[in-house]
Scaffold this motif. Structure first.
Motif, PDB file in Angstrom:
ATOM      1  N   VAL A 136       0.842  -1.207   0.000  1.00 45.08           N
ATOM      2  CA  VAL A 136       0.000   0.000   0.000  1.00 45.08           C
ATOM      3  C   VAL A 136       0.875   1.254   0.000  1.00 45.08           C
ATOM      4  CG1 VAL A 136      -1.663   1.324   1.377  1.00 45.08           C
ATOM      5  CG2 VAL A 136      -1.988  -1.127   1.047  1.00 45.08           C
ATOM      6  N   VAL A 137       1.971   1.230   0.779  1.00 45.40           N
ATOM      7  CA  VAL A 137       2.843   2.420   0.834  1.00 45.40           C
ATOM      8  C   VAL A 137       3.497   2.674  -0.521  1.00 45.40           C
ATOM      9  CG1 VAL A 137       4.987   3.331   1.807  1.00 45.40           C
ATOM     10  CG2 VAL A 137       3.281   2.336   3.306  1.00 45.40           C
ATOM     11  N   LEU A 138       4.078   1.621  -1.112  1.00 50.80           N
ATOM     12  CA  LEU A 138       4.809   1.817  -2.380  1.00 50.80           C
ATOM     13  C   LEU A 138       3.876   2.229  -3.517  1.00 50.80           C
ATOM     14  CD1 LEU A 138       7.476  -1.008  -2.407  1.00 50.80           C
ATOM     15  CD2 LEU A 138       7.848   1.446  -2.223  1.00 50.80           C
ATOM     16  N   GLU A 139       2.783   1.489  -3.687  1.00 49.79           N
ATOM     17  CA  GLU A 139       1.864   1.833  -4.770  1.00 49.79           C
ATOM     18  C   GLU A 139       1.185   3.175  -4.474  1.00 49.79           C
ATOM     19  OE1 GLU A 139       2.345   0.043  -7.183  1.00 49.79           O
ATOM     20  OE2 GLU A 139       3.039  -1.856  -6.359  1.00 49.79           O
TER      21      GLU A 139
ATOM     22  N   SER B   2      16.181  -2.982   8.802  1.00 47.45           N
ATOM     23  CA  SER B   2      16.350  -3.567   7.473  1.00 47.45           C
ATOM     24  C   SER B   2      15.067  -3.422   6.652  1.00 47.45           C
ATOM     25  CB  SER B   2      16.742  -5.037   7.582  1.00 47.45           C
ATOM     26  OG  SER B   2      15.713  -5.745   8.229  1.00 47.45           O
ATOM     27  N   THR B   3      13.902  -3.470   7.346  1.00 43.26           N
ATOM     28  CA  THR B   3      12.627  -3.277   6.646  1.00 43.26           C
ATOM     29  C   THR B   3      12.549  -1.873   6.083  1.00 43.26           C
ATOM     30  OG1 THR B   3      11.622  -4.764   8.252  1.00 43.26           O
ATOM     31  CG2 THR B   3      10.120  -3.488   6.900  1.00 43.26           C
ATOM     32  N   LEU B   4      12.989  -0.889   6.891  1.00 45.41           N
ATOM     33  CA  LEU B   4      12.962   0.512   6.448  1.00 45.41           C
ATOM     34  C   LEU B   4      13.896   0.710   5.256  1.00 45.41           C
ATOM     35  CD1 LEU B   4      11.976   3.419   7.027  1.00 45.41           C
ATOM     36  CD2 LEU B   4      14.007   3.707   8.444  1.00 45.41           C
ATOM     37  N   MET B   5      15.095   0.104   5.339  1.00 39.56           N
ATOM     38  CA  MET B   5      16.060   0.231   4.236  1.00 39.56           C
ATOM     39  C   MET B   5      15.502  -0.398   2.959  1.00 39.56           C
ATOM     40  SD  MET B   5      18.470   2.027   5.313  1.00 39.56           S
ATOM     41  CE  MET B   5      19.606   1.895   3.951  1.00 39.56           C
ATOM     42  N   LEU B   8      12.988   1.956   1.541  1.00 34.52           N
ATOM     43  CA  LEU B   8      13.637   3.103   0.883  1.00 34.52           C
ATOM     44  C   LEU B   8      14.236   2.702  -0.465  1.00 34.52           C
ATOM     45  CD1 LEU B   8      15.349   4.905   3.912  1.00 34.52           C
ATOM     46  CD2 LEU B   8      13.338   5.635   2.628  1.00 34.52           C
ATOM     47  N   ARG B   9      14.810   1.472  -0.494  1.00 40.39           N
ATOM     48  CA  ARG B   9      15.363   0.972  -1.766  1.00 40.39           C
ATOM     49  C   ARG B   9      14.250   0.845  -2.804  1.00 40.39           C
ATOM     50  NH1 ARG B   9      19.037  -2.231   0.958  1.00 40.39           N
ATOM     51  NH2 ARG B   9      17.540  -3.921   1.130  1.00 40.39           N
ATOM     52  N   ASP B  10      13.098   0.350  -2.357  1.00 40.68           N
ATOM     53  CA  ASP B  10      11.972   0.196  -3.278  1.00 40.68           C
ATOM     54  C   ASP B  10      11.469   1.557  -3.756  1.00 40.68           C
ATOM     55  OD1 ASP B  10      12.066  -2.526  -3.199  1.00 40.68           O
ATOM     56  OD2 ASP B  10      10.511  -2.751  -1.679  1.00 40.68           O
ATOM     57  N   VAL B  11      11.473   2.546  -2.842  1.00 40.00           N
ATOM     58  CA  VAL B  11      11.025   3.890  -3.231  1.00 40.00           C
ATOM     59  C   VAL B  11      11.977   4.464  -4.290  1.00 40.00           C
ATOM     60  CG1 VAL B  11      10.711   6.265  -2.424  1.00 40.00           C
ATOM     61  CG2 VAL B  11       9.815   4.376  -1.080  1.00 40.00           C
TER      62      VAL B  11
END
Lengths: 247, 68
Positions: A136-139, B2-5, B8-11
């Motif tokens: 949900v955040v990414l999309e 690691s979830t946050l990183m 951020l990588r995905d963003v």
């Protein structure tokens, strides 16, 4: 409101958001299928809350950024974002990379979660919630970016936002009615169209940021989109033609 | 953390997928900005540079992807 400028902005926001909402819903439904609605809805709600926070914090800052800097920044980000979409859509249309298949994405999502269940039973609730949250955040960030990108330059944030909201509500309503991913949405065609429009907006805003007085002002976006569409179709034909010649 | 990183990588991945395409687009924008600064009386030249550069970069990238 200038309808000439508003129509492409609303259309781009609606179509772009339609694609993103379908992708997010597919993952949330996959989580719900494997682990039930609790982690799926918890993750989705947390994701929506984070998105709302991002909009509330950064939205008002947009008014404080000098217009040329805002146009240039948004324009460059749009070029990166839109041309990335368009490149993938061209390669998919030419058959060089597989079409995005929501049914396959749904099956992949559920099997990944089941595999994680076997390995980390104790952490599965957390993993399922995080999977839904991240989707949900990414999309959602893509939707927010598209709305800002096509709406911020000429005060069209509200109409673009309404276009995006309509698309999200439509996808969620249909998705919950049928209880499965929306596989019949012509996703690559939509991505092709949105990639063309976002690339055109990107060139337009970057140019405005550099002080380029586009002929026809806002109407230039339509001309830029037509040129990108033509070039993208040429790209598909060239790539497909060469593929066929090689095979 | 690691979830946050990973998030951020995905963003970042939303904007940069093929690194060479992203670099080429930024290069076109820089060239268009230089043209706009060098020829301020004819800003449409910068606009044409930007438009043709982006279109050229897209076609070249797609053709390169085919070859590889």
């Amino acid at each position: 409101m200038n309808l000439t400028a508003a129509a492409p902005a609303i259309t781009a926001a609606f179509l772009g958001s339609l694609v993103e909402a379908v992708e997010a819903l597919t993952i949330v439904l996959a989580v719900a299928t494997v682990r039930g609605w609790r982690p799926a809805s918890l993750g989705a709600a947390a994701g929506l809350a984070l998105l709302a926070l991002v909009v509330l914090i950064f939205g008002p800052l947009l008014d404080r950024v000098p217009l040329h800097l805002l146009q240039l920044t948004i324009g460059v980000l749009l070029l990166l974002f839109g041309m990335r979409w368009l490149r993938k859509a061209i390669l998919r249309a030419a058959g060089m990379i597989p079409l995005h298949d929501e049914a396959q994405a749904f099956a992949g999502g559920t099997s990944t979660l089941r595999e994680q269940a076997r390995r980390h039973e104790a952490r599965l609730e957390w993993l399922a919630t995080m999977t839904s949250f991240k989707a949900v955040v990414l999309e959602g960030l893509e939707v927010v970016f598209i709305v800002i990108a096509v709406g911020a330059g000429h005060g069209l944030l509200v109409p673009a936002g309404l276009g995006a909201l309509a698309a999200c509500l439509l996808v969620v309503a249909v998705g919950f009615a049928v209880h499965r991913p929306l596989t019949r949405v012509p996703e690559n065609t939509l991505k092709f169209a949105v990639g063309v429009m976002l690339s055109a907006f990107g060139v337009f805003w970057t140019g405005e940021g550099l002080g380029v007085p586009w002929p026809g002002e806002d109407l230039a976006i339509v001309g830029l989109a037509a040129l990108f569409l033509f070039v993208a179709l040429v790209g598909v034909a060239l790539t497909r033609g060469t593929e066929e010649a090689l095979s | 953390m690691s979830t946050l990183m990973a998030l951020l990588r995905d963003v970042a991945g939303l904007f940069v997928d093929d690194g060479s395409l992203a670099l080429a687009i930024l290069g076109v924008v820089v060239i268009a900005a230089i043209v706009a600064a060098l020829v301020p009386t004819m800003p449409l030249i910068a606009g044409a540079t930007l438009l043709l550069g982006c279109v050229g970069v897209l076609l070249a990238n797609v053709m390169r992807a085919r070859r590889s």
